[in-house]
Design an enzyme around this catalytic site. Structure first.
Site, PDB file in Angstrom:
ATOM      1  N   GLU A 116      13.402  -1.014  -5.751  1.00 15.14           N
ATOM      2  CA  GLU A 116      13.930  -1.768  -4.612  1.00 15.14           C
ATOM      3  C   GLU A 116      15.415  -2.111  -4.727  1.00 15.14           C
ATOM      4  O   GLU A 116      15.839  -3.237  -4.494  1.00 15.14           O
ATOM      5  CB  GLU A 116      13.089  -3.039  -4.425  1.00 15.14           C
TER       6      GLU A 116
ATOM      7  N   ASN B 279      11.626   3.685  -6.920  1.00 24.35           N
ATOM      8  CA  ASN B 279      10.510   3.168  -6.140  1.00 24.35           C
ATOM      9  C   ASN B 279      11.006   2.156  -5.109  1.00 24.35           C
ATOM     10  O   ASN B 279      11.853   1.307  -5.420  1.00 24.35           O
ATOM     11  CB  ASN B 279       9.515   2.487  -7.104  1.00 24.35           C
TER      12      ASN B 279
ATOM     13  N   HIS C 214       3.288  -0.464   1.730  1.00 30.09           N
ATOM     14  CA  HIS C 214       2.616  -1.732   2.068  1.00 30.09           C
ATOM     15  C   HIS C 214       2.558  -1.801   3.596  1.00 30.09           C
ATOM     16  O   HIS C 214       3.571  -2.060   4.255  1.00 30.09           O
ATOM     17  CB  HIS C 214       3.388  -2.934   1.503  1.00 30.09           C
TER      18      HIS C 214
ATOM     19  N   GLU D 108       2.043   1.882  -3.998  1.00 28.36           N
ATOM     20  CA  GLU D 108       1.545   0.504  -3.877  1.00 28.36           C
ATOM     21  C   GLU D 108       0.796   0.312  -2.552  1.00 28.36           C
ATOM     22  O   GLU D 108       0.957  -0.658  -1.852  1.00 28.36           O
ATOM     23  CB  GLU D 108       2.707  -0.497  -3.978  1.00 28.36           C
TER      24      GLU D 108
ATOM     25  N   ASP E 138      -1.389  -0.566   0.438  1.00 29.06           N
ATOM     26  CA  ASP E 138      -2.400  -1.471   0.968  1.00 29.06           C
ATOM     27  C   ASP E 138      -2.197  -1.548   2.480  1.00 29.06           C
ATOM     28  O   ASP E 138      -1.099  -1.277   2.987  1.00 29.06           O
ATOM     29  CB  ASP E 138      -2.385  -2.853   0.306  1.00 29.06           C
TER      30      ASP E 138
HETATM   31  O1  G3I Z   1       1.553 -15.472 -14.787  1.00 34.48           O
HETATM   32  C1  G3I Z   1       2.092 -16.618 -14.094  1.00 34.48           C
HETATM   33  C2  G3I Z   1       1.244 -17.851 -14.405  1.00 34.48           C
HETATM   34  O2  G3I Z   1       1.341 -18.149 -15.790  1.00 34.48           O
HETATM   35  C3  G3I Z   1       1.744 -19.017 -13.562  1.00 34.48           C
HETATM   36  O3  G3I Z   1       0.910 -20.143 -13.786  1.00 34.48           O
HETATM   37  C4  G3I Z   1       1.710 -18.636 -12.082  1.00 34.48           C
HETATM   38  C5  G3I Z   1       2.189 -19.741 -11.184  1.00 34.48           C
HETATM   39  O4  G3I Z   1       3.605 -19.811 -11.298  1.00 34.48           O
HETATM   40  O5  G3I Z   1       2.559 -17.481 -11.880  1.00 34.48           O
HETATM   41  C6  G3I Z   1       2.072 -16.352 -12.613  1.00 34.48           C
HETATM   42  O6  G3I Z   1       2.927 -15.245 -12.382  1.00 34.48           O
HETATM   43  C7  G3I Z   1       2.779 -14.686 -11.081  1.00 34.48           C
HETATM   44  C8  G3I Z   1       2.484 -13.188 -11.228  1.00 34.48           C
HETATM   45  O7  G3I Z   1       2.441 -12.535  -9.945  1.00 34.48           O
HETATM   46  C9  G3I Z   1       1.135 -12.954 -11.938  1.00 34.48           C
HETATM   47  O8  G3I Z   1       0.127 -13.465 -11.120  1.00 34.48           O
HETATM   48  C10 G3I Z   1       4.130 -14.843 -10.344  1.00 34.48           C
HETATM   49  O9  G3I Z   1       4.340 -16.226 -10.086  1.00 34.48           O
HETATM   50  C11 G3I Z   1       4.081 -14.079  -9.030  1.00 34.48           C
HETATM   51  O10 G3I Z   1       5.376 -14.085  -8.428  1.00 34.48           O
HETATM   52  C12 G3I Z   1       3.721 -12.614  -9.317  1.00 34.48           C
HETATM   53  O11 G3I Z   1       3.636 -11.962  -8.056  1.00 34.48           O
HETATM   54  C13 G3I Z   1       3.675 -10.533  -8.154  1.00 34.48           C
HETATM   55  C14 G3I Z   1       4.962 -10.027  -7.456  1.00 34.48           C
HETATM   56  O12 G3I Z   1       4.971  -8.596  -7.461  1.00 34.48           O
HETATM   57  C15 G3I Z   1       6.209 -10.515  -8.157  1.00 34.48           C
HETATM   58  O13 G3I Z   1       6.275  -9.938  -9.441  1.00 34.48           O
HETATM   59  C16 G3I Z   1       2.459  -9.965  -7.434  1.00 34.48           C
HETATM   60  O14 G3I Z   1       1.270 -10.311  -8.155  1.00 34.48           O
HETATM   61  C17 G3I Z   1       2.556  -8.437  -7.352  1.00 34.48           C
HETATM   62  O15 G3I Z   1       1.491  -7.906  -6.563  1.00 34.48           O
HETATM   63  C18 G3I Z   1       3.878  -8.049  -6.704  1.00 34.48           C
HETATM   64  O16 G3I Z   1       3.965  -6.650  -6.707  1.00 34.48           O
HETATM   65  C19 G3I Z   1       5.201  -6.127  -6.193  1.00 34.48           C
HETATM   66  C20 G3I Z   1       5.557  -4.881  -6.993  1.00 34.48           C
HETATM   67  O17 G3I Z   1       5.644  -5.187  -8.375  1.00 34.48           O
HETATM   68  C21 G3I Z   1       6.850  -4.266  -6.472  1.00 34.48           C
HETATM   69  N1  G3I Z   1       6.722  -3.970  -5.042  1.00 34.48           N
HETATM   70  C22 G3I Z   1       6.367  -5.141  -4.225  1.00 34.48           C
HETATM   71  C23 G3I Z   1       5.053  -5.741  -4.714  1.00 34.48           C
HETATM   72  C24 G3I Z   1       4.642  -6.914  -3.850  1.00 34.48           C
HETATM   73  O18 G3I Z   1       5.586  -7.948  -3.954  1.00 34.48           O
END
Ligand code: G3I
Length: 356
Positions: free
Chosen positions: A170, A213, A249, A279, A281
């Site tokens: 991105e 990507n 998406h 990715e 969905d």
């Molecule tokens: O692991 C921590 C946990 O310890 C904490 O208590 C909690 C609350 O703050 O956060 C947890 O981390 C979260 C993580 O997902 C694991 O669940 C992050 O806050 C949250 O921001 C993160 O979101 C992910 C997001 O990327 C940002 O990295 C989504 O699950 C994931 O589906 C999403 O995937 C991205 C791709 O990597 C790139 N393309 C877009 C796609 C959707 O945004």
């Protein structure tokens, strides 16, 4: 199986799927607790992995649920030939503090996948959204280039068995004209930071296939035009880029044909790049009624058909069950909260079995 019989079977599968014969939908309002599924559906019948033609992997983004929910793990092992760690390999998860690397969950996912003969897509080395705060404090180009190289080498040498990587994620903005996004900490490294990342990745593992990507670039549009120009120019400079990932998406209203997805993917293939849908969905705009599930199934079918027509080599869902999805509230995946196949599953099978 004779081609015509395959095509007939595929058409029958698709019509069954679109008639809503792909299994029960998620119960509306089902709690998306993110916890283990409530029951392990015993599933038989065609699987995504088993229906895929040679040269095409069907994958899913996976999370810690792989180790917390036996039904989830069984579903992944049965249906998919590729997995992507949804978050475990991101910079925030692996190097939250400079020079201190944490690989726990990612190690477990890679070990599990290797044991099950499932390929792993490494995701993702350079992405502004998963950059820890200390990266945003760097103001010196040389230091940022050094830090990027150290991170890339650490991850890729720790996982030599992972030979497909989303190196840069991105980087192109959504702003008019689609320049490189200004809010990336990596821009400090200079306008050629993308080339630098790919060169560092190639040096770390010359056998790995290195991908750019991005999202909202699945069809022909201003952003995919900008990505096409970026990759064409980088390739012309000899930058070791081997593939492009389109995240896809989408929602139930997406029109694959009108968006010219096949034409878009084919032009990147014509650059000599591998093409992955990385990715996928398809969210619903409302409750999972039979008609909404039919519309969702149609989008999945047409997207995978376009992928095959363009010679894609990987079609990866962004999650396994609706409950495990980052967009859980919109019922986006081909398996419901309990891992039961929805009409989209049969539609994907039909697309896999149909003519390319
Ligand atoms: O692991 C921590 C946990 O310890 C904490 O208590 C909690 C609350 O703050 O956060 C947890 O981390 C979260 C993580 O997902 C694991 O669940 C992050 O806050 C949250 O921001 C993160 O979101 C992910 C997001 O990327 C940002 O990295 C989504 O699950 C994931 O589906 C999403 O995937 C991205 C791709 O990597 C790139 N393309 C877009 C796609 C959707 O945004």
């Amino acid at each position: 199986m004779p081609r015509t019989l395959r095509s007939l079977l595929a058409a029958l599968l698709l019509s069954t799927a679109l008639a809503g014969g792909g299994g029960p939908a998620s119960s509306p309002g089902a709690p998306n607790s993110g916890g283990p599924s409530r029951s392990a559906p015993t599933l038989n019948g065609p699987t995504l992995k088993g229906s895929a033609p040679p040269g095409l992997r069907v994958g899913a983004a996976v999370s810690a649920a792989l180790f917390e929910d036996p039904a989830y793990a069984a579903l992944v092992a049965r249906e998919f030939s590729s997995v992507t760690p949804e978050n475990a390999m991101k910079w925030q998860a692996t190097e939250a503090n400079e020079g201190t690397f944490v690989y726990g969950l990612a190690d477990a996912i890679v070990t599990w996948a290797t044991r099950h003969g499932i390929a792993v897509r490494g995701h993702t080395l350079i992405w502004h959204d998963s950059a820890p705060g200390w990266l945003y404090q760097i103001r010196d180009a040389a230091r940022m280039r050094q830090v990027m190289g150290a991170h890339i080498r650490a991850l890729m040498t720790h996982y030599p068995q992972v030979t497909t990587w989303d190196v840069v994620n991105e980087a192109v903005s959504d702003a008019p004209g689609h320049p490189l996004r200004a809010n990336s900490p990596f821009a400090v490294a200079g306008p050629d930071y993308i080339a630098h990342a790919f060169r560092e990745a190639h040096a770390a593992n010359p056998q790995a296939r290195l991908y750019y990507n991005d999202y909202s670039a699945d069809g022909i549009n201003g952003k995919s035009d900008a990505i096409y120009a970026l990759l064409r120019d980088l390739l012309a400079q000899g930058v070791p880029i081997h593939g492009v990932g389109f995240q896809a998406h989408l929602d139930e209203t997406y029109d694959v044909t009108a968006s010219r997805v096949t034409e878009n993917l084919r032009r990147f293939r014509a650059l000599g790049l591998d093409v992955h849908l990385t990715e996928v969905d398809v969210t619903l705009r409302g409750p999972p009624t039979p008609d909404a599930l039919k519309r969702q199934a149609r989008v999945y079918h047409d997207l995978l058909t376009a992928c095959r027509a363009a010679g894609c080599s990987n079609f990866t869902l962004w999650g396994v069950t609706d409950l495990s999805s980052w967009r859980a509230a919109a019922y986006p995946l081909p398996f419901d909260d309990d891992g039961r196949p929805k009409p989209a599953h049969a539609a994907l099978i039909a697309a896999l079995r149909g003519p390319p």
